[in-house]
Motif scaffolding. Sequence first.
Motif, PDB file in Angstrom:
ATOM      1  N   LYS A 138      31.407  76.529  37.835  1.00  0.00           N
ATOM      2  CA  LYS A 138      31.228  74.874  38.351  1.00  0.00           C
ATOM      3  C   LYS A 138      32.249  73.878  37.281  1.00  0.00           C
ATOM      4  CE  LYS A 138      27.463  75.165  35.314  1.00  0.00           C
ATOM      5  NZ  LYS A 138      27.907  76.785  34.324  1.00  0.00           N
ATOM      6  N   GLU A 140      31.660  71.333  35.097  1.00  0.00           N
ATOM      7  CA  GLU A 140      31.217  71.857  34.077  1.00  0.00           C
ATOM      8  C   GLU A 140      32.044  72.344  32.883  1.00  0.00           C
ATOM      9  OE1 GLU A 140      28.805  69.573  35.947  1.00  0.00           O
ATOM     10  OE2 GLU A 140      29.100  71.216  36.447  1.00  0.00           O
ATOM     11  N   ASP A 141      32.224  73.920  33.687  1.00  0.00           N
ATOM     12  CA  ASP A 141      33.235  74.983  32.645  1.00  0.00           C
ATOM     13  C   ASP A 141      35.243  74.722  32.504  1.00  0.00           C
ATOM     14  OD1 ASP A 141      31.262  76.485  33.215  1.00  0.00           O
ATOM     15  OD2 ASP A 141      31.171  76.430  35.354  1.00  0.00           O
ATOM     16  N   LYS A 143      36.218  72.262  31.049  1.00  0.00           N
ATOM     17  CA  LYS A 143      36.172  71.913  29.145  1.00  0.00           C
ATOM     18  C   LYS A 143      37.266  72.964  28.862  1.00  0.00           C
ATOM     19  CE  LYS A 143      31.477  70.383  28.128  1.00  0.00           C
ATOM     20  NZ  LYS A 143      30.304  70.016  27.071  1.00  0.00           N
ATOM     21  N   LEU A 164      36.064  64.979  37.324  1.00  0.00           N
ATOM     22  CA  LEU A 164      35.305  64.995  36.619  1.00  0.00           C
ATOM     23  C   LEU A 164      33.713  64.133  35.894  1.00  0.00           C
ATOM     24  CD1 LEU A 164      38.285  66.257  34.228  1.00  0.00           C
ATOM     25  CD2 LEU A 164      36.920  67.996  35.259  1.00  0.00           C
ATOM     26  N   HIS A 167      30.638  64.863  36.991  1.00  0.00           N
ATOM     27  CA  HIS A 167      29.817  65.667  35.767  1.00  0.00           C
ATOM     28  C   HIS A 167      29.565  65.898  34.789  1.00  0.00           C
ATOM     29  CE1 HIS A 167      29.775  68.055  40.186  1.00  0.00           C
ATOM     30  NE2 HIS A 167      30.500  67.255  40.462  1.00  0.00           N
ATOM     31  N   GLY A 168      29.633  64.404  34.418  1.00  0.00           N
ATOM     32  CA  GLY A 168      29.427  64.521  32.934  1.00  0.00           C
ATOM     33  C   GLY A 168      30.611  64.866  32.116  1.00  0.00           C
ATOM     34  N   LEU A 169      31.996  64.741  32.510  1.00  0.00           N
ATOM     35  CA  LEU A 169      33.346  65.421  31.987  1.00  0.00           C
ATOM     36  C   LEU A 169      34.528  64.321  31.152  1.00  0.00           C
ATOM     37  CD1 LEU A 169      34.131  68.710  33.025  1.00  0.00           C
ATOM     38  CD2 LEU A 169      32.436  68.917  31.248  1.00  0.00           C
ATOM     39  N   ASP A 174      37.330  66.558  26.260  1.00  0.00           N
ATOM     40  CA  ASP A 174      37.137  68.001  26.737  1.00  0.00           C
ATOM     41  C   ASP A 174      37.571  68.510  26.649  1.00  0.00           C
ATOM     42  OD1 ASP A 174      33.671  67.650  26.599  1.00  0.00           O
ATOM     43  OD2 ASP A 174      34.175  66.526  28.550  1.00  0.00           O
TER      44      ASP A 174
END
Length: 327
Positions: A138, A140-141, A143, A164, A167-169, A174
Amino acid sequence: MRFRPLVRACLVIAAFSVLATACSSGNAETKVAANGLEKTDLTIGMLPLPEVAPVQIAINRGFFKAEGLNVKHTLIEGGAAALPTLLSGGFDVLHSNYVSAITATSQNVADLKVIAEATVATPGSFVLMTAPNSHVTKVEDLKGKKIGVNTLNNVATLTSSVTLKVHGLDINRDKISFVEVPFPNMWQALKSGQVQAAFLPEPFVSVAAADGGVKLADLMTGPTDSFPIAGYFVTSDFASKNPKTVAAFQRALLKAQSVAASDRKAVAEVLPQYTKIKPETAEIMQLPGFPITTNAVRLQRVSDLMLEYGYLKKPFEANSLLLGDQK
């Protein structure tokens, strides 16, 4: 002074011979006199992507020829990398993503004019992909991971950054980095672990998917839905010195864009002619959108997003990229 009939006949024949030689010289100056174009031989630098199918359509169907143009293309790896060739006169027209073109213009590296839009994104035409069995399942992975792009600081990095963020990145916070990899080498870079995700347009999306590639995210949704991707550029100097040539190119390309926008089969037929896309892939792959107008409001979306993500230090008016008759 009187001439005998035979002498008069010889003089007439000689005169016609000189006239015929002058009219059939076939050089550029003669062509200009015939059709008014300042330049008839054009070279386009373009990426081997579906979005430039209209160029091949216009060549095959004689649209350029009907306008008095002899057009050939040279394949490139990225618009930013090919910009020096345009500026030096090696290319007359350059197919480039808008992010690279706006960056160059805003930094006074080049004074560019977009003479036609090439493509807008459609769902599934630009995606973030991972290799099969990847630990990245996903967004989020990602990082601390590396993302492959064909060119740094272009539409690939911008739209990936937008996805990104959704999706909160954050790239900096990060520790996510972008790595330059040519599109043809991207799938191998993924499988070898050189990068953990990759920005891929078609046909590379379909090729990777057929070999087990996993779609991580569609990059053209939400803030980037129907996002303007690329256009055809000339230098301002070329446009001012060759207005009739530019207009002829625009008319021919518009016909081809209209064909591409309405006839998927026409696009599929030409793709194998300038890319390594197999006919069976061309028939099923997701195609981009082919605009038949050049729209300043649409292009302003690119500039505004670039400002938001730090690609520009100050606002840039996309309207300044257009020629006078396009505004």
